[in-house]
Design a protein around this motif. Structure first.
Motif, PDB file in Angstrom:
ATOM      1  N   ASP A 287       0.290  -1.496   0.116  1.00  0.00           N
ATOM      2  CA  ASP A 287       0.179   0.275  -0.077  1.00  0.00           C
ATOM      3  C   ASP A 287       0.888   1.017  -0.181  1.00  0.00           C
ATOM      4  O   ASP A 287       0.162   2.144  -0.088  1.00  0.00           O
ATOM      5  CB  ASP A 287      -1.150   0.475   1.274  1.00  0.00           C
ATOM      6  CG  ASP A 287      -1.842  -1.119   0.953  1.00  0.00           C
ATOM      7  OD1 ASP A 287      -2.243  -1.093  -0.074  1.00  0.00           O
ATOM      8  OD2 ASP A 287      -2.168  -1.382   1.899  1.00  0.00           O
ATOM      9  N   LEU A 289       2.284   1.836  -2.363  1.00  0.00           N
ATOM     10  CA  LEU A 289       2.648   2.068  -3.690  1.00  0.00           C
ATOM     11  C   LEU A 289       4.581   1.838  -4.396  1.00  0.00           C
ATOM     12  O   LEU A 289       5.190   1.006  -3.661  1.00  0.00           O
ATOM     13  CB  LEU A 289       2.292   2.947  -4.571  1.00  0.00           C
ATOM     14  CG  LEU A 289       1.061   3.875  -3.486  1.00  0.00           C
ATOM     15  CD1 LEU A 289       0.047   5.389  -4.385  1.00  0.00           C
ATOM     16  CD2 LEU A 289       0.458   2.321  -4.294  1.00  0.00           C
ATOM     17  N   SER A 397      -2.393   5.992   7.369  1.00  0.00           N
ATOM     18  CA  SER A 397      -1.967   5.879   6.041  1.00  0.00           C
ATOM     19  C   SER A 397      -0.385   6.300   5.420  1.00  0.00           C
ATOM     20  O   SER A 397      -0.239   5.420   4.968  1.00  0.00           O
ATOM     21  CB  SER A 397      -3.153   7.352   5.807  1.00  0.00           C
ATOM     22  OG  SER A 397      -2.898   6.650   4.174  1.00  0.00           O
ATOM     23  N   ARG A 557     -11.029   3.881  -0.309  1.00  0.00           N
ATOM     24  CA  ARG A 557     -10.166   4.054  -1.600  1.00  0.00           C
ATOM     25  C   ARG A 557     -11.478   5.137  -2.334  1.00  0.00           C
ATOM     26  O   ARG A 557     -10.886   5.351  -3.590  1.00  0.00           O
ATOM     27  CB  ARG A 557      -9.616   3.080  -2.575  1.00  0.00           C
ATOM     28  CG  ARG A 557      -8.605   2.139  -1.737  1.00  0.00           C
ATOM     29  CD  ARG A 557      -7.761   1.456  -2.016  1.00  0.00           C
ATOM     30  NE  ARG A 557      -6.697   0.824  -1.923  1.00  0.00           N
ATOM     31  CZ  ARG A 557      -5.777  -0.321  -1.648  1.00  0.00           C
ATOM     32  NH1 ARG A 557      -5.414  -0.127  -3.024  1.00  0.00           N
ATOM     33  NH2 ARG A 557      -4.962  -0.713  -1.153  1.00  0.00           N
ATOM     34  N   GLN A 561      -7.344   9.652  -2.801  1.00  0.00           N
ATOM     35  CA  GLN A 561      -6.103   9.672  -3.942  1.00  0.00           C
ATOM     36  C   GLN A 561      -5.724   8.302  -4.276  1.00  0.00           C
ATOM     37  O   GLN A 561      -5.526   7.981  -5.539  1.00  0.00           O
ATOM     38  CB  GLN A 561      -5.264  10.535  -4.043  1.00  0.00           C
ATOM     39  CG  GLN A 561      -5.672  12.639  -4.322  1.00  0.00           C
ATOM     40  CD  GLN A 561      -3.966  13.067  -3.855  1.00  0.00           C
ATOM     41  OE1 GLN A 561      -3.651  13.568  -3.153  1.00  0.00           O
ATOM     42  NE2 GLN A 561      -5.026  13.929  -5.367  1.00  0.00           N
ATOM     43  N   ASN A 562      -4.821   7.355  -3.142  1.00  0.00           N
ATOM     44  CA  ASN A 562      -4.472   6.557  -2.815  1.00  0.00           C
ATOM     45  C   ASN A 562      -4.179   5.992  -1.324  1.00  0.00           C
ATOM     46  O   ASN A 562      -4.535   6.619  -0.494  1.00  0.00           O
ATOM     47  CB  ASN A 562      -2.966   6.497  -3.444  1.00  0.00           C
ATOM     48  CG  ASN A 562      -2.226   7.847  -3.028  1.00  0.00           C
ATOM     49  OD1 ASN A 562      -1.910   7.798  -1.695  1.00  0.00           O
ATOM     50  ND2 ASN A 562      -1.274   8.128  -4.058  1.00  0.00           N
ATOM     51  N   PRO A 563      -4.053   5.210  -1.043  1.00  0.00           N
ATOM     52  CA  PRO A 563      -3.434   4.468   0.323  1.00  0.00           C
ATOM     53  C   PRO A 563      -2.691   5.150   0.858  1.00  0.00           C
ATOM     54  O   PRO A 563      -3.049   5.269   2.681  1.00  0.00           O
ATOM     55  CB  PRO A 563      -3.117   2.940   0.126  1.00  0.00           C
ATOM     56  CG  PRO A 563      -3.671   2.381  -1.450  1.00  0.00           C
ATOM     57  CD  PRO A 563      -3.397   4.127  -1.889  1.00  0.00           C
ATOM     58  N   THR A 564      -2.151   5.962   0.814  1.00  0.00           N
ATOM     59  CA  THR A 564      -0.953   6.936   1.732  1.00  0.00           C
ATOM     60  C   THR A 564      -1.432   8.011   1.421  1.00  0.00           C
ATOM     61  O   THR A 564      -1.093   8.899   1.961  1.00  0.00           O
ATOM     62  CB  THR A 564       0.109   6.634   0.762  1.00  0.00           C
ATOM     63  OG1 THR A 564       0.387   7.598  -0.100  1.00  0.00           O
ATOM     64  CG2 THR A 564       0.793   5.621   0.764  1.00  0.00           C
ATOM     65  N   GLU A 565      -3.089   8.661   1.257  1.00  0.00           N
ATOM     66  CA  GLU A 565      -3.543   9.983   1.221  1.00  0.00           C
ATOM     67  C   GLU A 565      -4.672   9.726   1.681  1.00  0.00           C
ATOM     68  O   GLU A 565      -5.349  10.377   1.351  1.00  0.00           O
ATOM     69  CB  GLU A 565      -3.585  10.721  -0.418  1.00  0.00           C
ATOM     70  CG  GLU A 565      -1.064  10.696  -1.071  1.00  0.00           C
ATOM     71  CD  GLU A 565      -0.888  12.054   0.565  1.00  0.00           C
ATOM     72  OE1 GLU A 565      -1.751  12.594   1.078  1.00  0.00           O
ATOM     73  OE2 GLU A 565      -0.284  12.025  -0.059  1.00  0.00           O
ATOM     74  N   GLN A 566      -5.302   8.849   2.709  1.00  0.00           N
ATOM     75  CA  GLN A 566      -5.959   9.135   3.275  1.00  0.00           C
ATOM     76  C   GLN A 566      -6.100   9.999   4.916  1.00  0.00           C
ATOM     77  O   GLN A 566      -5.915   9.521   6.039  1.00  0.00           O
ATOM     78  CB  GLN A 566      -6.948   7.407   3.363  1.00  0.00           C
ATOM     79  CG  GLN A 566      -6.999   6.797   2.471  1.00  0.00           C
ATOM     80  CD  GLN A 566      -7.207   4.840   2.967  1.00  0.00           C
ATOM     81  OE1 GLN A 566      -7.217   4.734   4.015  1.00  0.00           O
ATOM     82  NE2 GLN A 566      -6.877   4.743   2.085  1.00  0.00           N
ATOM     83  N   THR A 725       5.170   5.406 -11.400  1.00  0.00           N
ATOM     84  CA  THR A 725       4.275   4.406 -11.311  1.00  0.00           C
ATOM     85  C   THR A 725       4.562   3.175 -11.363  1.00  0.00           C
ATOM     86  O   THR A 725       4.812   1.727 -11.087  1.00  0.00           O
ATOM     87  CB  THR A 725       3.623   3.857 -12.512  1.00  0.00           C
ATOM     88  OG1 THR A 725       4.297   4.345 -13.735  1.00  0.00           O
ATOM     89  CG2 THR A 725       2.666   5.518 -12.256  1.00  0.00           C
TER      90      THR A 725
END
Length: 840
Positions: A287, A289, A397, A557, A561-566, A725
């Motif tokens: 998670d 990324l 997160s 989700r 935006q993504n799992p690191t930005e909750q 990515t």
């Protein structure tokens, strides 16, 4: 016979200076005797008795290896008032002083160094302070009125002042010079304090003063004459030893309940990262990324720069040949530099995991300390509030691989120091008394401003965006509290403004060059493009994150935006509970200010525009006025909701402290209140972070085969090039000890004539083509124009070899590269390679 004064002289290898020192002390004390007693007393009592005759001189030999012991023994033999105490080996100044003071009999005890840097005649000034009611008087070189008759070397003096300043920040409030070796004590209190002391080294000066401070015994700091003496035993590194001793002493004096709380926080952090702790090198947080690869690279490149004495603010290991402005990226020099030895010994994966685990626990401890010091006295309530502040869903997160947003132990310290500035002005120390003995009682705005400046400087090297968000939260809190308590605001404005001015004056010179490099140096950029949708949905504030016990991956989700930005996801039960707490405790100004801070931060986190849930109505967001402001333009606005975590934690602490107050009997209502807190927090308790087996580094890299295909100054080109990515090539690079350079990469850098910040390298024809093939899985028809562009790009990158590891769509990628180079690749040690100069 009773003794009025004991003089204690610790000595270690002082054969050159001890004899003159002992002679000077004896001559002074005998001379003082003659001037104070009457001739009748002298005739009746003889030449060794009288008001000043009742003194003793104790020399403590601390295991000297020269003639010091013989000199002291001769003095003892020649005068019965001189006593020699022997230590069998060198155990430190603190041990020697303890032996001497505990053997003393005097009503007053003077300790002085064997070099007599402060003349014995200065005893009169200290004596007067004790006569005026103080229990101790310490000679000071730092107070107005002190005289420095000869100075040390400038560098040594600078190091000494710096060390003394650091000691004072953790030592005794109000004392400017803790390390001067000329101190006079009330005898009984001195023997009590030294009996309770534990330190053997130079730190005993501070330990004794702390004992007097805790006991409420008044201490005077008296300006004295002082002259540097050649052969001093104090070395600049000794100040580091003192700090180490004091830190150890502080740890030993921490209440067991606080240590238990710290152990609980550490256990929580360990459980959170349990999936990686056993084998950090072989485990990956999916998670995160590509962020784990990036952060391990940051730790590795910092350690490499330190080892080779390279510029820590820049590197060409990524984005070759343009390079990466490390100061303009989140390398966290304040963390990666101290952890460099760990990186050298165990690798960047272990260093990053240790830094994040320990940093998260330290953050929770710092919040606990602040809440306990400033808000509540109930340790359980403070612990729960701190746990929420440090382990709230947004923090978890970012715990995947954003240490700059979850290692925040400096933020509570900065908040506390800012609050100290609001408490009042400096007292007028010894005004009108010349060589006055007062130590001052008010908040020392200048000192607190200096400390705040140093704390801020360090936080800049830990993370600038968290500092900006913390400043925004403090501003919101101050505005609300100032409205609720205008009297407090009026009293705080002047010292706060003065202290902040001092802090700025300290910070700016220290960070001027790094910030210049960040904003104007090579590969600097203006602002980072985050795209639309970087704000929170209103539903995100009421929902549960995917790592919370009540969370759902699919639901979370869809709102982030993504799992690191909750960055929100506090859950509706906690929001409802916070509302109830605010209503119940509304009469308290701090509750009003915390409530406003949380609401305003949540509102700002919605971004420059937001959609009302379950409708198509889009409204202007509160972030719009700040969206293009300097500094704020690079902030991901949803992160502002992280300010809510400590605010909610403090509200919970206030509520629990009231519910669990020992003066109140527990009733059904109080039990219900505690249960409500538990039920609100239970859904957001974090689950351990998911960890999976890491993708193996190809043998071509791990075994060093790549070295056969790269000449001096050439780069290794992964296919496709590393980007945000897909940054596994950064792990290849750290596995190879950063011995080769890469074009492309995962970092923040400039793009276009306006130097707008983007994630990754400025795109080139070949890098774009390979990324498109990876995404689509189809090889295009290669034209001569593509081949010419590829030759230009490979020349620009000074490429030596192209490397394609097995991956999704690797057949299409291989076909594309074959076409671009007009020749097939070769299978070597688990990868396809294209050697651009025939190999070695």
């Amino acid at each position: 016979m009773s003794v009025d004064l004991t003089v204690v002289v610790p000595a270690y290898n002082e054969e050159r200076r001890l004899a003159p020192t002992l002679a000077a002390i004896r001559a002074y004390l005998d001379g003082a005797e003659g001037s104070t007693r009457s001739s009748a007393e002298g005739a009746a009592e003889g030449s060794t008795e009288g008001a000043r005759a009742r003194w003793e001189l104790i020399v403590v030999d601390d295991g000297s290896t020269d003639a010091t012991l013989d000199i002291a023994a001769d003095a003892e033999a020649s005068d019965p008032r001189v006593q020699l105490i022997r230590s069998p080996r060198n155990l430190g100044k603190g041990h020697a002083l303890r032996l001497g003071v505990l053997a003393s009999r005097g009503d007053r005890v003077l300790i002085t160094d064997a070099d007599l840097a402060t003349p014995i005649e200065e005893l009169e000034c200290l004596d007067k302070a004790l006569t005026d009611g103080h229990t101790a008087a310490i000679g000071s070189r730092a107070r107005p009125g002190a005289t420095i008759e000869s100075h040390q070397h400038r560098l040594r003096e600078l190091l000494g002042r710096t060390g003394n300043f650091l000691i004072r920040t953790v030592a005794v409030p109000g004392v400017r010079d803790t390390q001067c070796g000329f101190k006079l004590f009330d005898g009984d209190r001195a023997r009590e304090a030294f009996a309770a002391s534990r330190l053997r080294g130079w730190g005993i000066d501070v330990e004794i003063l702390q004992y007097f401070h805790r006991s409420g015994w008044p201490v005077a700091e008296v300006p004295v004459r002082w002259a540097h003496q050649e052969g001093s035993k104090v070395r600049p590194f000794d100040y580091v030893k003192v700090l180490a001793e004091l830190t150890s002493l502080k740890i030993r004096t921490v209440p067991r309940r606080d240590l238990l709380v710290a152990a609980i926080f550490l256990s929580m952090a360990v459980v959170l990262y349990s999936g990686r702790l056993i084998a950090p090198d072989d485990r990956y947080l999916p998670d995160s990324l590509q962020d784990q690869n990036q952060w391990e690279w940051f730790f590795a490149v910092t350690a490499d720069n330190i080892r080779h004495l390279h510029n820590p603010l820049f590197t060409t290991l990524q984005n070759y040949p343009d390079g990466v402005n490390l100061m303009a990226n989140t390398v966290m020099l304040g963390l990666s530099v101290p952890f460099a030895p760990v990186t050298w010994l165990f690798g960047p994966a272990v260093a990053l995991n240790a830094a994040m685990t320990l940093g998260l626990a330290a953050t929770a401890v710092a919040w606990y300390w602040l809440i306990l010091k400033r808000l509540v006295r109930h340790r359980g309530a403070a612990a729960v509030g701190a746990a929420l502040a440090a382990f709230a869903p947004p923090m978890i997160s970012h715990a995947h691989a954003h240490p700059n947003f979850m290692v925040l132990f400096m933020i509570p310290l900065i908040i506390d120091r800012t609050l100290r500035l609001c408490e009042g002005e400096d007292a007028d120390e010894g005004a009108g008394t010349g060589r006055g003995t007062g130590t001052g009682t008010g908040t020392r705005v200048v000192r607190d401003g200096v400390v705040l400046g140093l704390f801020t400087t360090y936080q800049i090297f830990l993370g600038e965006e968290p500092l900006l968000l913390a400043a925004l939260g403090l501003l919101l809190f101050a505005a609300a509290y100032g409205i609720a308590r205008k009297d407090v605001a009026r009293a705080a404005i002047r010292p706060l403004a003065r202290g902040l001015g001092v802090a700025v004056a300290v910070t700016v010179p220290l960070v001027a060059f790094p910030l210049y490099w960040q904003f104007f140096g090579p590969q600097s950029y203006t602002s980072v493009l985050h795209g639309d949708g970087a704000g929170n949905s209103p539903l995100a504030l009421l929902s549960f994150s995917e790592r919370s016990l009540a969370g759902s991956e699919q639901a979370a989700r869809a709102l982030a935006q993504n799992p690191t930005e909750q960055n929100a996801f506090y859950g509706w039960p906690l929001i409802a509970l916070a509302f109830a707490i605010v209503v119940r405790l509304w009469e308290r100004a701090v509750v009003k200010a915390l409530a406003f801070t949380a609401i305003a931060a949540a509102f700002l986190s919605l971004g420059p525009k937001f959609r009302i849930p379950m409708t198509e109505v889009v409204l202007p967001g509160p972030w719009a006025p700040l969206a293009h402001a300097p500094l704020f333009e690079s902030v991901i606005e949803s992160r502002v909701a992280m300010v809510c975590a400590p605010a909610l934690g403090m509200l919970i602490a206030l509520a629990l402290a009231r519910l669990l107050a020992p003066a109140h009997r527990m009733t059904a209502t109080r039990y219900a209140g505690v249960a409500a807190v538990a039920l609100a927090l239970l859904p957001i308790v974090p689950a351990p972070l998911r960890a999976v087996e890491r993708e193996q580094t190809p043998a071509f890299i791990a075994d060093g085969t790549w070295k056969k295909y790269l000449g001096a100054g050439e780069s290794l080109v992964p296919v496709p090039l590393p980007d945000p990515t897909g940054a596994e090539a950064l792990h290849w690079q750290t596995t190879a000890d950063l011995d080769f350079r890469l074009p492309g990469g995962y970092f923040n850098g400039p793009w276009g004539p306006d130097r707008v910040g983007i994630y990754g390298a400025s795109p080139r024809n070949t890098s774009n083509l390979l990324q498109d093939v990876r995404s689509a899985g189809r090889a295009p028809q290669i034209t001569d124009a593509w081949r010419r562009a590829a030759r230009e790009d490979l020349t620009y990158w000074n490429a030596g070899v192209l490397v394609l590891a097995p991956q999704k769509h690797d057949a299409a990628l291989r076909e594309t590269v074959d076409g671009l180079l007009d020749r097939p690749g070769k299978w070597v040690d688990g990868v396809w390679i294209w050697d651009l100069h025939g190999g070695s």
